[in-house]
Design a protein around this motif. Structure first.
Motif, PDB file in Angstrom:
ATOM      1  N   MET A 111       0.849  -1.193   0.000  1.00 47.98           N
ATOM      2  CA  MET A 111       0.000   0.000   0.000  1.00 47.98           C
ATOM      3  C   MET A 111       0.887   1.246   0.000  1.00 47.98           C
ATOM      4  N   SER A 121      -4.462   7.168  -1.311  1.00 49.56           N
ATOM      5  CA  SER A 121      -3.737   5.912  -1.070  1.00 49.56           C
ATOM      6  C   SER A 121      -4.226   4.859  -2.052  1.00 49.56           C
ATOM      7  N   TRP A 122      -3.326   3.931  -2.388  1.00 51.68           N
ATOM      8  CA  TRP A 122      -3.641   2.893  -3.362  1.00 51.68           C
ATOM      9  C   TRP A 122      -2.659   1.742  -3.246  1.00 51.68           C
ATOM     10  N   ARG A 179      -1.584   0.353  -9.055  1.00 56.49           N
ATOM     11  CA  ARG A 179      -1.735   1.776  -9.394  1.00 56.49           C
ATOM     12  C   ARG A 179      -0.420   2.526  -9.207  1.00 56.49           C
ATOM     13  N   GLU A 180       0.332   2.217  -8.142  1.00 54.05           N
ATOM     14  CA  GLU A 180       1.623   2.879  -7.923  1.00 54.05           C
ATOM     15  C   GLU A 180       2.561   2.609  -9.096  1.00 54.05           C
TER      16      GLU A 180
END
Length: 149
Positions: A57, A64-65, A69-70
């Protein structure tokens, strides 16, 4: 008396060996964190994919993701972590978990705009199968720059 002295000697050697192991693990985590900043600056998603745990995370000023996605954000340049000036670093290891704190000034490009922000960054690593994986990366914006201290 000999048994007592021998017992104390064994305890002392065991304690020193334990500290040496923690110290080596702490150094490994610090180096891994430095490498991570370089990989993020280089947008090296292959190395980051290996480092980031599947359930990792990420907490930023804008939300936050998870890992997927990051990775997309890094690869696309949505956030380009250009340079992290590290001012302080500390590591605490608890069983198979390492918590690293970095006080940094981060030069990044966000949405096409170059910005520099002072952050306290919390990185949580978990050791699985003799390998450290990043489980969480959280940015907390500070009120002053790192060089003010």
């Amino acid at each position: 008396m000999r048994t007592t002295i021998f017992g104390l000697f064994i305890m002392l050697v065991s304690a020193q060996w334990g500290f040496a192991q923690n110290s080596a693990a702490e150094k490994e985590i610090i180096q891994l964190s430095k490498d991570k900043w370089e990989w993020m600056a280089d947008k090296d998603v292959d190395k980051l994919d290996d480092l980031f745990h599947e359930k990792s995370m990420f907490v930023h000023m804008g939300g936050s993701w998870g890992k997927e996605r990051e990775m997309q954000i890094i690869e696309s340049g949505g956030i380009w972590y250009k340079k992290a000036d590290i001012h302080e670093v500390s590591v605490k290891i608890i069983d198979n978990t390492a918590i690293l704190l970095n006080r940094i000034d981060l030069l990044a490009e966000v949405g096409g705009n170059e910005v520099t922000n002072p952050f306290e960054v919390t990185e949580v690593y978990v050791n699985q199968d003799e390998s450290w994986k990043l489980g969480s990366l959280s940015f907390t914006r500070l009120m002053s720059r790192g060089d003010d201290h």
